[in-house]
Write an enzyme that holds these catalytic residues in place. Structure first.
Site, short mmCIF file in Angstrom:
data_model
loop_
_atom_site.label_atom_id
_atom_site.label_comp_id
_atom_site.label_asym_id
_atom_site.label_seq_id
_atom_site.Cartn_x
_atom_site.Cartn_y
_atom_site.Cartn_z
N ASP A 328 0.82 -1.22 0.00
CA ASP A 328 0.00 0.00 0.00
C ASP A 328 0.85 1.27 0.00
O ASP A 328 0.37 2.33 0.38
CB ASP A 328 -0.91 0.01 1.23
CG ASP A 328 -1.80 -1.22 1.29
OD1 ASP A 328 -2.35 -1.60 0.25
OD2 ASP A 328 -1.91 -1.81 2.38
N SER A 353 2.49 6.87 0.68
CA SER A 353 1.57 6.02 1.44
C SER A 353 0.19 6.20 0.85
O SER A 353 -0.39 7.30 0.93
CB SER A 353 1.58 6.40 2.92
OG SER A 353 0.69 5.59 3.65
N ARG A 354 -0.33 5.15 0.22
CA ARG A 354 -1.55 5.31 -0.57
C ARG A 354 -2.81 5.42 0.28
O ARG A 354 -3.79 6.02 -0.15
CB ARG A 354 -1.68 4.12 -1.54
CG ARG A 354 -0.50 4.04 -2.52
CD ARG A 354 -0.72 2.94 -3.55
NE ARG A 354 0.44 2.85 -4.43
CZ ARG A 354 1.44 1.99 -4.27
NH1 ARG A 354 1.41 1.16 -3.25
NH2 ARG A 354 2.46 1.97 -5.10
N ILE A 355 -2.81 4.81 1.45
CA ILE A 355 -4.03 4.82 2.26
C ILE A 355 -3.80 5.36 3.66
O ILE A 355 -4.74 5.56 4.41
CB ILE A 355 -4.65 3.41 2.36
CG1 ILE A 355 -3.66 2.43 3.01
CG2 ILE A 355 -5.08 2.91 0.99
CD1 ILE A 355 -4.23 1.05 3.22
#
Length: 479
Positions: A328, A353-355
């Protein structure tokens, strides 16, 4: 014996018995077990055990799980009907074990009553929940600019010797008092590195909530292959009980190499870089088990920090691209930053950091909203300023603020900071309270500020005005 006689019944009993056709390099070739299944345990006449790893028309390949020298060609082999399991539970906390759960710390074996299979299906979509709670590593850059949430899989990537393991170790040390149970999986590392990690955990008092799974560099390739799955199974036990857990895989490059070694020994067709075709599935089925569960399923979380090694910063290599696509986000360590003394050597531009931003506390998220962009702009301006061009006053001011920020972001290893300290430096920098200082003075000023900050009852939910009033008071007292 007399008690068993009434229940005894005459009948035909069939059992398969195979024999060892060949053995070498931790692999046993066996004939005569046609109903054997993958990942089934088999027993040898000398008491050794093996794990069925490959099925063939005439022979099957098995990984030896013990280094007994009594296994020879022609020896009889039989089914056990069991899958490979590892002991789980709180008795493992503070212990150093191998992938089979056997102690490596010289203490008696832990008393474990529950066991979990090393290979298990990942939680279903129905069981999962959204990542919504922050996971704090104690690192200034990560917790503010590349935030991680509980249940996230955040890749740590970079060349050898640039501080990847140090960041993961700091994340473990920062979980003290946070009710997060940690599992550190050390794969293919020399004994000196393992000893250094254990000593750091002991000195910080982190072993009491940590399990260390070790498969040293001189271990059989099968042990190095099983190590991350064993650590995942241990953490999965607490996940199902509703606990928050952290798993560090250090590192998956050596794990992939061990799998390639096993595959070549088993004569599987090699693919790109001699890896077998299912190398992508190897790590995806491991990391997919890290998640956060819904409240109806316990509400636990398993945060994963897999570490992967690059060569000369090449992110497009085979194994790194596989891991980047699975996880992620990634924290990228740059060797040039490390050589320049920017520690931790995290490349903010390439890290993402995608989420994690959805789980970040609103106060930190608001205070850090423009920090990342300001720092990236500063790096470009600094590169332009090296040509000796006369700069405008506004550009000089941005360069000065950028140099201050660079000094603020530096952090020594094994010194994780609480989240209140992150908010403190974000506000002092964002409000321009440090602009009168030179870059050389910033570290000392912040250190003194952090020493006095715990005396004030400030939390992340404290109003911003109260934070600023307290910070101004502390800074004025220091000046």
């Amino acid at each position: 014996m007399a008690d068993k006689m009434p229940s005894y019944r005459f009948g035909l009993r069939l059992s398969e018995r195979g024999c060892v056709a060949g053995i070498g390099d931790g692999i046993a070739w066996i004939r005569g077990l046609p109903s054997a299944r993958l990942d089934e345990l088999i027993g040898f006449d000398d008491g050794s055990t093996g794990l069925v790893f490959q099925l063939g028309k005439e022979v099957l390949g098995a990984i030896l799980l013990s280094q007994s020298r009594g296994v020879t060609a022609g020896m009889s082999v039989q089914h056990t009907g069991r899958r490979l399991e590892v002991g789980v539970g709180d008795a493992l906390l503070g212990r150093v074990v191998d992938p089979l759960g056997s102690p490596l710390d010289g203490l008696p074996p832990p008393e474990l009553r529950q066991f979990r299979p090393l290979e298990a299906a990942a939680p279903t979509i129905i069981e999962r929940d959204f990542v919504s709670e922050p996971f704090y590593t104690g690192n200034k850059i990560v917790d503010t600019l590349i935030p991680i949430g509980k249940g996230q899989r955040q890749l740590i990537i970079g060349d050898d010797g640039v501080g990847k393991s140090a960041l993961a170790l700091d994340a473990v040390l920062n979980q003290r008092g946070r009710d997060v149970l940690c599992v550190m999986v050390l794969i293919g590392q020399p004994r000196s590195s393992v000893a250094g990690t254990l000593e750091a955990l002991r000195q910080a008092g982190a072993l009491e909530y940590t399990v260390v799974v070790v498969a040293e560099a001189n271990a059989l390739p099968g042990f190095r292959y099983l190590a991350p799955f064993a650590g995942c199974a241990m953490a999965e036990h607490w996940l199902r009980l509703g606990r928050d857990t952290l798993v560090v895989y250090d590192d998956l490059t050596r794990h992939a190499q061990s799998y390639r070694e096993l595959s070549l020994l088993l004569q599987r067709p090699p693919g790109r870089e001699a890896y077998p075709g299912d190398i992508f599935y190897l790590h995806s089925r491991l990391l997919e088990r890290s998640t956060v569960l819904g409240r109806d399923y316990g509400g636990g979380s398993m945060t994963a920090l897999p570490i992967i090694e690059t060569r000369q910063g090449e992110l497009s290599a085979y194994i790194p691209t596989n891991l980047i696509s699975i996880t992620d986000g990634q924290i990228y360590f740059e060797s040039k930053l490390f050589a320049a003394g920017m520690l931790p050597a995290i490349d903010i531009g390439r890290s993402v950091s995608r989420i994690g931003g959805k789980a970040q506390h609103p106060a930190i998220k608001h205070a850090a909203a423009h920090i990342r962009l300001d720092y990236l702009q500063f790096l470009e301006l600094e590169l332009f300023a090296r040509f000796g061009t006369r700069l405008e006053a506004s550009i000089e001011q941005k360069l000065q603020r950028g140099r201050l920020l660079r000094e603020i972001l530096k952090q020594d290893r094994m010194q994780p900071l609480p989240e209140q300290f992150h908010l403190a430096w974000l506000l002092t920098y964002g409000e321009g309270l440090l602009e009168k200082l030179s870059p050389e003075q910033v570290a000392g000023q912040l250190s003194r500020l952090f020493e006095r900050l715990p005396d004030y009852d400030l939390t992340l939910d404290t109003p911003k005005s109260q934070w600023l009033a307290t910070l101004r008071e502390l800074l004025e007292a220091e000046s």
